[in-house]
Design an enzyme around this catalytic site. Structure first.
Site, PDB file in Angstrom:
ATOM      1  CD  GLU A   1     -69.779  70.909 -86.575  1.00 39.15           C
ATOM      2  OE1 GLU A   1     -69.905  71.627 -85.720  1.00 39.15           O
ATOM      3  OE2 GLU A   1     -69.941  71.312 -87.794  1.00 39.15           O
TER       4      GLU A   1
ATOM      5  NE  ARG B   1     -72.793  80.018 -86.833  1.00 35.65           N
ATOM      6  CZ  ARG B   1     -74.188  80.281 -86.999  1.00 35.65           C
ATOM      7  NH1 ARG B   1     -74.587  81.184 -86.637  1.00 35.65           N
ATOM      8  NH2 ARG B   1     -74.736  79.388 -87.486  1.00 35.65           N
TER       9      ARG B   1
ATOM     10  CD  GLU C   1     -73.739  76.881 -81.917  1.00 31.40           C
ATOM     11  OE1 GLU C   1     -74.859  76.711 -82.477  1.00 31.40           O
ATOM     12  OE2 GLU C   1     -72.671  76.958 -82.267  1.00 31.40           O
TER      13      GLU C   1
HETATM   14  N1  MTE Z   1     -75.566  70.649 -74.375  1.00 33.20           N
HETATM   15  C1  MTE Z   1     -74.798  69.579 -73.641  1.00 33.20           C
HETATM   16  N2  MTE Z   1     -75.309  69.045 -72.622  1.00 33.20           N
HETATM   17  N3  MTE Z   1     -74.029  68.776 -74.389  1.00 33.20           N
HETATM   18  C2  MTE Z   1     -73.365  69.262 -75.485  1.00 33.20           C
HETATM   19  O1  MTE Z   1     -72.420  68.788 -75.986  1.00 33.20           O
HETATM   20  N4  MTE Z   1     -73.462  71.051 -77.280  1.00 33.20           N
HETATM   21  C3  MTE Z   1     -73.794  72.427 -77.671  1.00 33.20           C
HETATM   22  C4  MTE Z   1     -75.385  72.644 -77.310  1.00 33.20           C
HETATM   23  N5  MTE Z   1     -75.566  72.155 -75.867  1.00 33.20           N
HETATM   24  C5  MTE Z   1     -74.082  70.388 -76.159  1.00 33.20           C
HETATM   25  C6  MTE Z   1     -74.963  70.913 -75.456  1.00 33.20           C
HETATM   26  C7  MTE Z   1     -73.250  72.569 -79.054  1.00 33.20           C
HETATM   27  S1  MTE Z   1     -71.975  73.307 -79.483  1.00 33.20           S
HETATM   28  C8  MTE Z   1     -74.423  72.633 -79.905  1.00 33.20           C
HETATM   29  S2  MTE Z   1     -74.341  73.260 -81.563  1.00 33.20           S
HETATM   30  C9  MTE Z   1     -75.956  72.378 -79.626  1.00 33.20           C
HETATM   31  O2  MTE Z   1     -76.051  71.727 -78.351  1.00 33.20           O
HETATM   32  C10 MTE Z   1     -76.168  71.076 -80.488  1.00 33.20           C
HETATM   33  O3  MTE Z   1     -77.361  70.549 -80.498  1.00 33.20           O
HETATM   34  P1  MTE Z   1     -78.867  71.141 -80.855  1.00 33.20           P
HETATM   35  O4  MTE Z   1     -78.659  71.462 -82.424  1.00 33.20           O
HETATM   36  O5  MTE Z   1     -79.606  69.860 -80.447  1.00 33.20           O
HETATM   37  O6  MTE Z   1     -79.296  72.274 -79.918  1.00 33.20           O
HETATM   38  N1  HPA Z   2     -72.124  75.583 -87.010  1.00 40.90           N
HETATM   39  C1  HPA Z   2     -71.798  74.457 -86.776  1.00 40.90           C
HETATM   40  N2  HPA Z   2     -71.203  73.722 -87.779  1.00 40.90           N
HETATM   41  C2  HPA Z   2     -70.984  74.190 -89.111  1.00 40.90           C
HETATM   42  C3  HPA Z   2     -71.719  75.529 -89.532  1.00 40.90           C
HETATM   43  C4  HPA Z   2     -72.252  76.541 -88.421  1.00 40.90           C
HETATM   44  O1  HPA Z   2     -72.681  77.373 -88.515  1.00 40.90           O
HETATM   45  N3  HPA Z   2     -71.459  75.628 -90.859  1.00 40.90           N
HETATM   46  C5  HPA Z   2     -71.064  74.644 -91.253  1.00 40.90           C
HETATM   47  N4  HPA Z   2     -70.368  73.728 -90.228  1.00 40.90           N
HETATM   48 MO1  MOS Z   3     -71.931  73.393 -82.049  1.00 43.01          MO
HETATM   49  S1  MOS Z   3     -70.101  74.630 -81.931  1.00 43.01           S
HETATM   50  O1  MOS Z   3     -72.271  74.005 -83.686  1.00 43.01           O
HETATM   51  O2  MOS Z   3     -71.154  71.731 -82.386  1.00 43.01           O
END
Ligand code: MTE
Ligand code: HPA
Ligand code: MOS
Length: 753
Positions: free
Chosen positions: A228, A306, A709
């Site tokens: 990120e 958070r 998450e």
């Molecule tokens: N799943 C896989 N296979 N690989 C990843 O890197 N990242 C996780 C989750 N699931 C991840 C994953 C994290 S930290 C987040 S915030 C969310 O996927 C982000 O994707 P989304 O917003 O589409 O759920």
């Molecule tokens: N999640 C992930 N990334 C972020 C957030 C959060 O809640 N707020 C700002 N960056």
């Molecule tokens: Mo997920 S820790 O918000 O990339």
């Protein structure tokens, strides 16, 4: 509809492209990074004489080569791209070597000699706090009147909780590839969750406008939060290399360097005080969180926020005071990791409940259940909980998985066995969906319908294995009512989609899916009008698109999707749309620390069962049985995969994954032999997942809910199941709430007084 992520076929065939697979043009240079070997000190001299003698070296870049601001700090401008005078952690980048091949670049990097004057280093967040070394002023969330509330409590328990770091261990290491274009433009391929942050930071480094930089992301081999913010530096270095040499530059970290140089989940050290009435109602809760931020802010302040949002997990507590401090230490800057500070907070409240339950002579689940959120309850930050699913998931789990039978089974087993003990625990979760930084809750989509009826979509979402592209494909196919094979998701590219929010906060499918839905609806609206003209019919409300056929008045017409699109094009209809989506009605006021920060909450309950070998301290996680509120899922197969993956990743954090640094700040857990993650053998043989049926509406796409998450936190139950198994063997154990519960720690607890 449970269709597969189509990338999975490419993955198993080894055909998916990652940064290091890209075919590079002739003349491409390769970069290697020289980094600090001490945790804190002053750079006295960079001696590159030996390195320069190596054949194939093109140039060595240091801070003085940065034409713009030598700054990669995102929230707080406190982090240099390349160290200037001082170094603050081992692995901090100091110089970049460019060479004609990667091997030569790395060889030269080793030949750079740096002399330092060493300063004292701090690795403990509480020590940093005492020294006043904070990333930003500490923050407090509170509600009710905590000072009065203690007087109303029959039982008060205090304690201390530690939780460790966690390595992301994405399969694809950090990397970027940058190429020079006309007019001083740069095209950058980056393994990042945040294309726009990469674009913006490079613009600052090179002192050029953002429109001169095109960032393109095909997919990531995993991010988990680790990309990120921390994908940015490598992309900046590659861009700086292009700027200096006019040649394409590739920088891909080797695993060992990635482990050593990048930040991890924040370790926390926390204090709690919890007060209850004799009938198990939690009246007051106070917590102090010391976050180990490492040497620069990175995303630490957002993560800390958070932590505060999730201080009370899925419980209603009328009097709360939670304070959190982001403490600056001499470790690599710690960063986002699935859960984003919430797992640390939830682990503390669960420890507090566990300790209170022990004192009151009941199982934790009694306290958990009585204090579970009800519709209309208020969180300490002033938002109202508007759902019933916290209780519904709990109740469903009790019935569906026969919790009372499990309890009895374990009781009987433990009476009959002395060297092996079993334990179980329940874990309710409640996770807020939305970026806590409100302005990030926006996304856009660009949808093209080509003249053959196929559809190409660009959004801000980055595919990293979580299946967001599949959900977006499904969304478009559903709005148009066409076969999913017609829909293709393009790379995430800053020239097609500007101002992208990171793919994070579990919100990518919600935000980008809604933007896609709106863009498709705009095109559909034009197509309806056009179809009406073609059919020479009067009433637009009678037009329907069903399975690739246009219906009028519930009757199929001769118009198919393909024919309609072909005619629309000939008749000069606009077949493209760009739409923007911003989550409505969310806000947060940091002056009062109150607001409706989230679009909605995701709740669920997990039951964990473990078996502990009391002679060895080794254990198995036998079963985790979950009832999860996923809304009306767009794709249960993907959601199931996300729950399983998050759960096992969480189990790793709580059990075997131990990030260790020595007293000089050198990472000890720097190989796969020293850093253990759960493998298929360790994964619970029984992971049961039941999706709660609920007719509640929410702000997800077609009433679906974010999934990425929340399920990570179910794993916290496995820690307490282990503690309960230890207690079954050694009732006198003095429990230290100190995750991860490695077999080594389990063994020591089994025989401690
Ligand atoms: N799943 C896989 N296979 N690989 C990843 O890197 N990242 C996780 C989750 N699931 C991840 C994953 C994290 S930290 C987040 S915030 C969310 O996927 C982000 O994707 P989304 O917003 O589409 O759920
Ligand atoms: N999640 C992930 N990334 C972020 C957030 C959060 O809640 N707020 C700002 N960056
Ligand atoms: Mo997920 S820790 O918000 O990339």
């Amino acid at each position: 509809m449970s269709i597969k992520n189509k990338d999975t076929i490419l993955h198993v065939q080894g055909k998916s492209q990652f940064i290091d697979d890209q075919i590079v043009p002739e003349g491409t240079l390769y970069a290697a990074v020289v980094s600090s070997s001490i945790a804190h000190g002053k750079i006295l001299k960079i001696d590159d004489e030996e390195a320069r003698k190596i054949n194939g070296i093109v140039c060595i870049l240091t801070a003085s080569d940065v034409p713009g601001q030598n700054q990669i700090g995102n929230i707080i401008k406190d982090e240099t791209l390349l160290a200037e005078n001082d170094v603050h952690y081992i692995g901090q980048p100091i110089a970049v070597i460019l060479a004609t091949d990667a091997f030569t670049a790395r060889k030269a990097a080793k030949k750079i000699n740096i002399r330092y004057e060493a300063f004292p280093a701090v690795f403990d967040p509480r020590e940093a706090y005492k020294n006043g070394s904070l990333i930003a002023p500490e923050r407090t969330f509170s509600c009710g009147n905590i000072d009065d509330a203690w007087r109303k409590c029959d039982v008060i328990v205090e304690g201390r909780v530690e939780s460790g770091g966690q390595e992301h261990l994405y399969l694809e290491t950090q990397g970027a590839f940058a190429i020079p274009m006309e007019h001083g433009k740069l095209k950058v391929f980056s393994s990042t969750q945040s294309p726009t942050i990469v674009q913006k930071t490079i613009a600052g480094i090179l002192n050029i406008l953002m429109h001169k930089i095109e960032v393109d992301v095909l997919r990531l081999g995993g991010g988990f939060g680790g990309k990120e913010d921390q994908a940015t530096a490598w992309a900046c270095m590659a861009a700086l290399g292009v700027w200096k040499t006019g040649k394409p530059v590739k920088l891909v970290l080797r695993r060992h360097d990635d482990l050593r140089m990048t930040g991890k989940r924040h370790p926390y050290s926390s204090d709690f005080k919890i007060g209850l009435t004799n009938d198990y109602k939690i009246v007051a809760y106070e917590a102090m969180f010391y976050q180990n931020a490492g040497a620069a802010a990175d995303l630490s302040t957002a993560i800390l926020e958070r932590t505060l949002f999730h201080t009370t997990n899925s419980y209603f507590i009328p009097n709360v005071k939670a304070t959190a401090a982001s403490c600056k230490t001499n470790l690599p800057p710690n960063t986002a990791f699935r859960g984003f500070g919430s797992p640390q907070a939830m682990f503390v409240i669960e420890s507090a409940i566990h300790k209170a339950a022990e004192k009151m002579g009941v199982d934790s689940s009694i306290i958990q259940h009585i204090n579970l959120l009800n519709e209309g309850d208020e969180f300490p930050f002033g938002m109202t909980y508007k759902s019933k699913t916290a209780h519904e998931c709990w109740d469903n789990a009790q019935e569906l998985y026969h919790v009372n039978e499990i309890i009895n089974e374990i009781k009987v087993f433990n009476e009959q066995n002395s060297a092996v003990k079993k334990g179980m625990a329940l874990m309710p979760i409640c996770f807020g969906i939305s970026f806590t930084t409100t302005f990030l809750n926006q996304a856009s989509a660009l949808v093209h319908v080509y003249s053959d009826g196929s559809v190409g979509i660009s959004t801000a979402a980055v595919e990293m294995g979580q299946g967001v592209n599949t959900k977006i494909r499904q969304t478009a196919a559903r709005v148009f009512s066409i076969d999913i094979e017609r829909v293709f998701i393009e790379t995430t590219n800053t020239t097609r989609i500007a101002n992208t929010s990171p793919t994070a906060a579990s919100s990518a499918a919600d935000l980008n899916g809604n933007a896609t839905r709106i863009a498709c609806e705009q095109i559909l609206c034009r197509l309806r009008t056009f179809a009406l003209e073609q059919l020479k019919q009067p009433d637009a409300s009678k037009i329907d698109f069903r399975d690739e056929t246009i219906f009028y008045n519930n009757q199929p017409t001769a118009l198919t999707w393909e024919i309609l699109i072909g005619q629309a094009y000939i008749n000069r209809q606009n077949l493209s749309a760009h739409a923007h989506y911003a989550t409505p009605a969310i806000f947060f006021d940091r002056a009062t620390e109150k607001g409706n920060a989230f679009a909605y909450h995701v709740c669920g309950t997990a039951i964990s069962k473990v078996t502990l070998d009391c002679l060895r301290g080794t254990y198995t996680i036998d079963a985790v049985k979950i009832v999860h509120d996923g809304g009306t899922s767009i794709n249960e197969l993907i959601d199931r995969g996300q729950i399983e993956g998050a759960l096992v990743q969480g189990i790793g954090w709580l059990t075997m994954e131990e990030v260790l640094y020595d007293e000089a700040g050198i990472l000890l857990s720097n190989t796969f032999s020293a850093y253990k993650i759960p493998d298929i053998q360790f994964t619970p043989t029984d992971i049961s997942i039941h999706f709660l049926e609920s007719d509640e509406t929410n702000l997800g796409v077609f009433n679906s809910k974010a999934i990425g998450e929340p399920p990570f936190m179910y794993a916290i139950g496995t820690y307490f199941a282990l503690i309960n198994a230890i207690k079954a063997f050694n009732p006198n154990v003095h429990i230290k709430y100190d995750a991860p519960m490695t077999p080594e720690k389990a063994l020591l607890s089994l025989y401690s007084a």
